[in-house]
Write a protein that holds these residues in place. Structure first.
Motif, mmCIF file in Angstrom:
data_model
loop_
_atom_site.group_PDB
_atom_site.id
_atom_site.type_symbol
_atom_site.label_atom_id
_atom_site.label_comp_id
_atom_site.label_asym_id
_atom_site.label_seq_id
_atom_site.Cartn_x
_atom_site.Cartn_y
_atom_site.Cartn_z
ATOM 1 N N GLU A 171 63.067 41.710 34.222
ATOM 2 C CA GLU A 171 63.181 40.363 33.655
ATOM 3 C C GLU A 171 64.609 39.840 33.778
ATOM 4 O OE1 GLU A 171 62.317 38.050 29.408
ATOM 5 O OE2 GLU A 171 61.642 40.119 29.737
ATOM 6 N N ARG A 172 65.573 40.736 33.779
ATOM 7 C CA ARG A 172 66.983 40.350 33.957
ATOM 8 C C ARG A 172 67.330 40.062 35.414
ATOM 9 N NH1 ARG A 172 70.831 44.094 30.117
ATOM 10 N NH2 ARG A 172 69.547 44.050 28.205
ATOM 11 N N GLY A 173 66.392 40.319 36.333
ATOM 12 C CA GLY A 173 66.628 40.027 37.738
ATOM 13 C C GLY A 173 67.024 41.219 38.584
ATOM 14 N N TYR A 174 66.974 42.431 38.035
ATOM 15 C CA TYR A 174 67.347 43.631 38.796
ATOM 16 C C TYR A 174 66.151 44.174 39.581
ATOM 17 C CZ TYR A 174 71.571 43.893 35.885
ATOM 18 O OH TYR A 174 72.749 43.635 35.249
ATOM 19 N N ARG A 175 66.429 44.687 40.766
ATOM 20 C CA ARG A 175 65.440 45.483 41.488
ATOM 21 C C ARG A 175 65.539 46.908 40.960
ATOM 22 N NH1 ARG A 175 66.063 44.831 47.853
ATOM 23 N NH2 ARG A 175 64.220 46.205 47.736
ATOM 24 N N VAL A 176 64.424 47.449 40.507
ATOM 25 C CA VAL A 176 64.422 48.738 39.813
ATOM 26 C C VAL A 176 63.675 49.763 40.659
ATOM 27 C CG1 VAL A 176 63.820 49.959 37.701
ATOM 28 C CG2 VAL A 176 64.478 47.545 37.594
ATOM 29 N N ALA A 230 61.061 55.345 31.354
ATOM 30 C CA ALA A 230 61.240 54.456 32.501
ATOM 31 C C ALA A 230 60.213 53.327 32.479
ATOM 32 C CB ALA A 230 61.139 55.251 33.801
ATOM 33 N N ASP A 231 58.954 53.667 32.127
ATOM 34 C CA ASP A 231 57.921 52.636 32.059
ATOM 35 C C ASP A 231 58.222 51.625 30.962
ATOM 36 O OD1 ASP A 231 56.573 53.884 34.106
ATOM 37 O OD2 ASP A 231 55.263 55.056 32.769
ATOM 38 N N MET A 232 58.898 52.051 29.893
ATOM 39 C CA MET A 232 59.192 51.155 28.779
ATOM 40 C C MET A 232 60.302 50.160 29.131
ATOM 41 S SD MET A 232 59.076 53.790 25.533
ATOM 42 C CE MET A 232 59.838 52.557 24.486
ATOM 43 N N VAL A 233 61.356 50.619 29.804
ATOM 44 C CA VAL A 233 62.525 49.764 30.032
ATOM 45 C C VAL A 233 62.445 48.984 31.335
ATOM 46 C CG1 VAL A 233 63.991 51.332 28.685
ATOM 47 C CG2 VAL A 233 63.850 51.600 31.174
ATOM 48 N N ARG A 234 61.541 49.370 32.228
ATOM 49 C CA ARG A 234 61.492 48.693 33.536
ATOM 50 C C ARG A 234 61.194 47.198 33.417
ATOM 51 N NH1 ARG A 234 59.237 50.889 39.225
ATOM 52 N NH2 ARG A 234 59.570 48.954 40.410
ATOM 53 N N PRO A 235 60.208 46.770 32.613
ATOM 54 C CA PRO A 235 59.954 45.323 32.514
ATOM 55 C C PRO A 235 61.170 44.533 32.024
ATOM 56 C CG PRO A 235 58.122 46.568 31.597
ATOM 57 C CD PRO A 235 59.222 47.553 31.843
ATOM 58 N N ASP A 236 61.902 45.097 31.067
ATOM 59 C CA ASP A 236 63.096 44.403 30.562
ATOM 60 C C ASP A 236 64.139 44.253 31.655
ATOM 61 O OD1 ASP A 236 65.011 43.265 28.982
ATOM 62 O OD2 ASP A 236 65.505 45.079 27.865
ATOM 63 N N LEU A 237 64.357 45.299 32.467
ATOM 64 C CA LEU A 237 65.348 45.251 33.538
ATOM 65 C C LEU A 237 64.937 44.275 34.638
ATOM 66 C CD1 LEU A 237 66.123 49.083 33.820
ATOM 67 C CD2 LEU A 237 67.535 47.330 32.731
ATOM 68 N N ASP A 269 70.463 54.756 25.398
ATOM 69 C CA ASP A 269 69.229 54.477 26.108
ATOM 70 C C ASP A 269 69.606 53.772 27.401
ATOM 71 O OD1 ASP A 269 68.724 51.367 25.836
ATOM 72 O OD2 ASP A 269 69.430 52.076 23.877
ATOM 73 N N PRO A 270 68.747 53.720 28.404
ATOM 74 C CA PRO A 270 69.108 53.135 29.708
ATOM 75 C C PRO A 270 69.615 51.705 29.624
ATOM 76 C CG PRO A 270 67.080 54.390 29.905
ATOM 77 C CD PRO A 270 67.403 54.348 28.434
ATOM 78 N N VAL A 271 69.009 50.867 28.775
ATOM 79 C CA VAL A 271 69.415 49.461 28.723
ATOM 80 C C VAL A 271 70.814 49.320 28.135
ATOM 81 C CG1 VAL A 271 68.877 47.193 27.755
ATOM 82 C CG2 VAL A 271 67.026 48.675 28.560
#
Length: 482
Positions: free
Chosen positions: A303-308, A294-301, A254-256
């Protein structure tokens, strides 16, 4: 057929210097017109130079042996030999030169940057250049010095502003093909990209280069897959972009988790990659269920400080925003770099007590052996024709003036002990004779040659004979019998 090579071992040999000439000018009514032997020419260097038109080391993969030309020998009538021609080898921008032990010798970045991989040998002096007030007609000349020879390793590290990192088939090649004019190979199987691809992107007033290089898998930092080949090419990039596949068909990915694995490999490899600015790109949102993932994992990314950024290379979605965001990071990185300074010349003066050579006792088979190491003594030995007694005497003069004889005596060397000048595998060994005399001594006092003395006038000869008779008479008058 191989079309891209980024690591080669190159055997380079510089040209040897030409030998000096021992000649005496001859002319009617001048049987001994003086020495007129010319100097030998300098050997050619092997020079590496950065050329923007060269992108691979393929030529050196097929032809790894390269040699510069030798200098021509000197000739009579004061004619010096022609210098050997330098061999210029073009290399790609970002080439690193290493020795056989892996030590970095040079990092070639920037058009026109040069590095002398092998130094050409000096030409030998002819007897005209060796003549002096004491040694008016040397009967010898110096030999040319052999050029440097050895193996160097060339490694290419791609020079780019942005590097696309990600699993195989994550869509890196597709993305670079739509962001720039690059046309990499694109297919639906892993490791489609086997060599780095570079593209030029223009975003507003900023122009930057982007690199698409082979994908990563777990264990890449230890050499699995094409990992090490990839990681070497992103060392110079100032911005990293994680390309995450939102349409992968593998159930255990998965992307994460892909991001975590790649970040772990970057940290394990080191070279400062873990500290580079980075963005995250969720690719293939045009594929069914790709947008949902993409909509599912974007908030997690985030939250880690990445620009998505959510993009689709096929549908050309989100590309403009991504290109401008990369241009912003590239501009910040360029502004943070120190401005080019004037070229510095580092001067390392020798210590006041540096004699220029060393003497060390190395007994061999129970016999005393003293090894002399130093740039000057070793070069002088290579320039000496040991078949010529006068040349050997000239070498003895030079070593004595340098202080080698004094140091040998201090080290405990005695008459007949072995002395080796040079390294163990290429040394000249001889029995030490502290009173070695130059070949010209057979003709008179050390370093003098009476063949070149002008004839004395008759009046001078009469005065000299009278002075000799007066000296003899005085010695007779002072003699007292027992």
């Amino acid at each position: 057929m191989t079309t891209f090579v980024d690591r080669v071992e190159l055997h380079v040999a510089a040209g040897s210097g030409g030998h000096g000439c021992a000649s005496v000018h001859r002319e009617k009514f001048k049987p001994l017109g003086g020495p007129d032997g010319g100097n030998g020419g300098r050997g050619g260097d092997v020079i590496l130079v950065v050329d923007q038109d060269v992108t691979t080391l393929l030529d050196y993969h097929h032809s790894p042996h390269r040699k510069a030309t030798n200098g021509a020998p000197g000739a009579g009538d004061n004619r010096s030999g022609k210098d050997g021609q330098d061999l210029v080898l073009p290399v790609p921008d970002g080439t690193v030169v290493l020795d056989k032990q892996g030590n970095v010798l040079a990092d070639l970045v920037g058009q026109g940057t040069t590095f002398i991989a092998a130094q050409g040998g000096r030409g030998g002096l002819g007897n005209a250049a060796l003549a002096s007030a004491r040694r008016k007609a040397p009967g010898f000349a110096l030999l040319g010095v052999p050029g440097d020879e050895g193996d160097v390793q060339l490694e290419l590290k791609t020079v780019a502003d942005v590097a696309l990192v990600g699993y195989p088939s994550a869509g890196k090649s597709s993305l670079i093909s739509v962001l720039s004019a690059a046309k990499p190979k694109i297919a639906d199987y892993p490791f489609t990209t086997l060599v780095p691809n570079l593209g030029v992107v223009t975003a507003g007033s900023t122009v930057y280069t982007i690199a698409d290089v082979p994908g990563l898998i777990p264990g890449a930092s230890q050499g699995k897959g094409l990992g090490l080949e990839f990681l070497r090419h992103v060392e110079r990039c100032s911005v990293l972009v994680h390309i995450l596949d939102t349409a992968t068909l593998e159930s255990d990915r998965d992307p994460v988790s892909d991001l975590d694995i790649i970040e772990a490999e970057l940290k394990e490899y080191g070279a400062g990659l873990e500290n580079r600015p980075r963005l995250v790109v969720l690719n293939k949102i045009d594929v069914p269920d790709g947008q949902d993932l993409a909509d599912m994992v974007r908030p997690d990314l985030e939250e880690r400080g990445y620009r998505v950024f959510e993009v689709s290379a096929v549908a050309h979605k989100g590309l403009k925003e991504l290109s401008y965001a990369l241009a912003e990071l590239v501009a910040e990185g360029r502004a943070a770099k120190p401005k080019d300074e004037a070229t510095r010349v580092v001067i390392r003066p020798k210590a006041v007590d540096d004699a220029g050579f060393t003497v060390k006792r190395e007994d061999a088979d129970g016999e005393p052996l003293f090894r002399v190491r130093g740039e000057k003594p070793e070069r002088w030995v290579r320039q000496t024709d040991f078949n010529n007694d006068e040349a050997v005497g000239y070498l003895a003069d030079r070593l004595s003036r340098l202080g080698v004889e004094d140091e040998l005596m201090k080290a405990g060397a005695r008459h007949g002990d072995g002395v080796a000048i040079g390294p163990e595998d290429n040394a000249v060994v001889f029995d030490w004779e502290p009173t070695m005399m130059a070949g010209a001594e057979m003709l008179g006092r050390r370093g003098e040659d009476h063949r070149m003395e002008a004839p004395r006038p008759a009046a001078q000869r009469r005065r000299d004979r009278q002075a000799e008779r007066d000296d003899s008479q005085q010695e007779y008058d002072d003699f007292e019998p027992f």
